[in-house]
Write a protein that holds these residues in place. Structure first.
Motif, PDB file in Angstrom:
ATOM      1  N   ALA A 131       0.812  -1.211   0.000  1.00 52.50           N
ATOM      2  CA  ALA A 131       0.000   0.000   0.000  1.00 52.50           C
ATOM      3  C   ALA A 131       0.846   1.264   0.000  1.00 52.50           C
ATOM      4  O   ALA A 131       0.451   2.278  -0.581  1.00 52.50           O
ATOM      5  CB  ALA A 131      -0.938  -0.008   1.200  1.00 52.50           C
ATOM      6  N   SER A 132       2.009   1.223   0.621  1.00 53.79           N
ATOM      7  CA  SER A 132       2.870   2.410   0.631  1.00 53.79           C
ATOM      8  C   SER A 132       3.369   2.738  -0.772  1.00 53.79           C
ATOM      9  O   SER A 132       3.462   3.914  -1.154  1.00 53.79           O
ATOM     10  CB  SER A 132       4.059   2.206   1.576  1.00 53.79           C
ATOM     11  OG  SER A 132       4.856   1.103   1.156  1.00 53.79           O
ATOM     12  N   ASP A 133       3.673   1.704  -1.556  1.00 49.74           N
ATOM     13  CA  ASP A 133       4.108   1.931  -2.934  1.00 49.74           C
ATOM     14  C   ASP A 133       2.950   2.390  -3.815  1.00 49.74           C
ATOM     15  O   ASP A 133       3.125   3.234  -4.708  1.00 49.74           O
ATOM     16  CB  ASP A 133       4.727   0.658  -3.505  1.00 49.74           C
ATOM     17  CG  ASP A 133       6.079   0.340  -2.879  1.00 49.74           C
ATOM     18  OD1 ASP A 133       6.838   1.281  -2.603  1.00 49.74           O
ATOM     19  OD2 ASP A 133       6.368  -0.850  -2.669  1.00 49.74           O
ATOM     20  N   ALA A 134       1.746   1.843  -3.568  1.00 50.85           N
ATOM     21  CA  ALA A 134       0.570   2.292  -4.307  1.00 50.85           C
ATOM     22  C   ALA A 134       0.272   3.763  -4.003  1.00 50.85           C
ATOM     23  O   ALA A 134      -0.022   4.559  -4.903  1.00 50.85           O
ATOM     24  CB  ALA A 134      -0.643   1.428  -3.953  1.00 50.85           C
ATOM     25  N   SER A 172       9.057   3.778  -8.463  1.00 51.03           N
ATOM     26  CA  SER A 172       9.463   2.373  -8.404  1.00 51.03           C
ATOM     27  C   SER A 172       9.082   1.843  -7.032  1.00 51.03           C
ATOM     28  O   SER A 172       9.080   2.594  -6.045  1.00 51.03           O
ATOM     29  CB  SER A 172      10.972   2.211  -8.642  1.00 51.03           C
ATOM     30  OG  SER A 172      11.709   2.887  -7.640  1.00 51.03           O
ATOM     31  N   PRO A 173       8.736   0.556  -6.929  1.00 47.85           N
ATOM     32  CA  PRO A 173       8.346  -0.003  -5.634  1.00 47.85           C
ATOM     33  C   PRO A 173       9.542  -0.106  -4.693  1.00 47.85           C
ATOM     34  O   PRO A 173      10.652  -0.403  -5.124  1.00 47.85           O
ATOM     35  CB  PRO A 173       7.806  -1.388  -5.998  1.00 47.85           C
ATOM     36  CG  PRO A 173       8.477  -1.736  -7.287  1.00 47.85           C
ATOM     37  CD  PRO A 173       8.664  -0.447  -8.016  1.00 47.85           C
ATOM     38  N   LYS A 174       9.309   0.153  -3.432  1.00 57.33           N
ATOM     39  CA  LYS A 174      10.375   0.122  -2.429  1.00 57.33           C
ATOM     40  C   LYS A 174      10.251  -1.037  -1.447  1.00 57.33           C
ATOM     41  O   LYS A 174      11.247  -1.520  -0.919  1.00 57.33           O
ATOM     42  CB  LYS A 174      10.371   1.436  -1.633  1.00 57.33           C
ATOM     43  CG  LYS A 174      10.427   2.700  -2.479  1.00 57.33           C
ATOM     44  CD  LYS A 174      11.685   2.770  -3.328  1.00 57.33           C
ATOM     45  CE  LYS A 174      11.725   4.080  -4.116  1.00 57.33           C
ATOM     46  NZ  LYS A 174      12.864   4.108  -5.079  1.00 57.33           N
ATOM     47  N   MET A 175       9.047  -1.471  -1.166  1.00 58.62           N
ATOM     48  CA  MET A 175       8.809  -2.464  -0.121  1.00 58.62           C
ATOM     49  C   MET A 175       8.960  -3.877  -0.684  1.00 58.62           C
ATOM     50  O   MET A 175       8.273  -4.262  -1.630  1.00 58.62           O
ATOM     51  CB  MET A 175       7.408  -2.298   0.460  1.00 58.62           C
ATOM     52  CG  MET A 175       7.092  -3.231   1.615  1.00 58.62           C
ATOM     53  SD  MET A 175       7.879  -2.763   3.169  1.00 58.62           S
ATOM     54  CE  MET A 175       6.825  -1.392   3.664  1.00 58.62           C
TER      55      MET A 175
END
Length: 405
Positions: A317-320, A389-392
């Motif tokens: 959810a943080s990346d979204a 870009s996604p981090k998690m």
């Protein structure tokens, strides 16, 4: 049936027998939408005021007694009572029970009363529909210091019924961007298709009226009908092939925004997201069933389809939320795929959850006589244009979801 706004003013369909014997203002020469000229609108309003003053009672009539009649009646009420059009319009809706009035004619009638709103949109002010939901809360957590968020709960504004509640909020707060997160509560029925389209169309109309940019999250499920193609990578411009009601609602909504964008009606950014997970959500349910099995010491049940094991390209959810924030800041038009680094089988995901929980891992696999859509979204465009870009990673994401307080 005559619907009375007060003791002297009502509305009805023109051919309704109940209007016999009453003074009738015929507004059928007007049209729904924003095409009516100011002079024509004012002429009907003034005619209604004169008739009401002479007869003491007036019925305003259009073909069906819905849009033109109630909008002009509200204008007559405003002039007669010396109140604002918005107050008179709200009274008309309340007394008649009619909320389906055409948005375009309401805006043009309002303009005959009010000076054009000279207040510009406030740069960096973002209105979030459904802002108190799961993704809305993550958005505020991730980007609350970068934007001035105006969040409204879905139950505060009925976006299915009409655009008027949202319009009032936009005129009050003057956002330059709307992030539309609100969705029908139940998402797998036939009804959800129509509700989703109605909600999005109402939001789009308000965006058009006020020159507001729209950011809307779609979903990977628009490709869920691709079940016999093996594992495939999907680019941003590939045509949807939905399967199921939720997928159909997203695909048709994408098409509608495409049509409105090509017609110059709206400027919009569509973020097509893979399955979102994180603390505060009960989805995807497979993750929680897996955690329950691991903690209970029972085997985790997974499936194998005719075309292989299912894979999920999970997105934290943080990346979204970060993708939504970047879209609101950069305001690019078009479609962007948003997903994690790779798709993992459900067995792989179950093993990672067991490792996070510190439990032994045991699984049982059930063979299914059906095919599954194993889709990976290519996020190259989002990386290049949005600088997203996604981090998690999965282990950290599962720790946050299952172990954090």
């Amino acid at each position: 049936m005559i619907r009375w706004i007060n003791n002297t003013l009502g509305t009805a369909a023109f051919e309704d027998p109940a209007t016999a014997g009453h003074e009738v203002l015929d507004v059928r020469s007007l049209v729904d939408g924003p095409a009516n000229g100011v002079a024509a609108l004012r002429e009907r309003i003034e005619a209604g005021l004169t008739m009401l003053q002479k007869s003491g009672r007036l019925i305003v009539c259009c073909d069906y007694g819905i849009s033109r009649s109630n909008t002009i009646a509200a204008a007559i009420l405003a002039r007669r009572e010396g109140i604002s059009f918005d107050e008179a319009f709200a009274t008309t809706q309340l007394q008649t029970g009619e909320v389906r009035m055409d948005y375009g004619i309401v805006q043009t009638v309002r303009a005959t009363f009010d000076a054009p709103n000279s207040q510009p949109a406030v740069a960096g002010r973002v209105l979030v529909t459904g802002g108190t939901g799961f993704l809305g809360q993550w958005l505020n957590r991730i980007a609350g210091d970068r934007f001035e968020f105006v969040s409204h709960r879905s139950k505060d504004i009925d976006l299915v019924a009409s655009p008027f509640g949202l319009d009032a909020v936009v005129r009050k707060h003057r956002p330059d961007t709307i992030i539309h997160l609100a969705n029908p509560r139940i998402y797998n029925t036939h009804e959800v298709v129509g509700q989703s389209l109605a909600m999005l169309r109402n939001v789009a109309d308000v965006c058009h009226q006020h020159g507001v940019f729209l950011v809307w999250p779609s979903s990977w499920v628009v490709f869920s009908g691709r079940k016999n193609e093996g594992e495939i990578v999907i680019g941003d411009d590939v045509s949807p092939m939905p399967y199921g009601n939720y997928a159909m609602s997203k695909a048709l909504s994408e098409n509608m925004l495409d049509y409105l964008s090509k017609a110059g009606h709206i400027r919009a950014c569509i973020l097509r997201m893979t399955p979102i997970y994180g603390k505060g959500s009960s989805l995807p349910r497979f993750l929680f069933r897996t955690a329950e099995a691991c903690l209970a010491g029972t085997p985790v049940t997974t499936h194998c389809y005719r075309n292989g094991r299912p894979k999920l390209q999970l997105l934290h959810a943080s990346d979204a939320a970060q993708a939504l924030a970047l879209a609101a800041a950069k305001r690019p038009e078009g479609k962007f795929n948003i997903g994690s680094m790779e798709a993992r089988t459900t067995q792989d995901l179950a093993r990672i959850i067991a490792e996070v929980l510190g439990t032994p891992f045991e699984s049982q696999e059930i063979q299914l006589q059906a095919s599954v859509a194993n889709i990976t979204l290519d996020t190259t465009k989002a990386r290049n244009v949005l600088q997203w870009s996604p981090k998690m990673n999965l282990k950290e994401g599962f720790e946050e979801m299952f172990l954090s307080q």
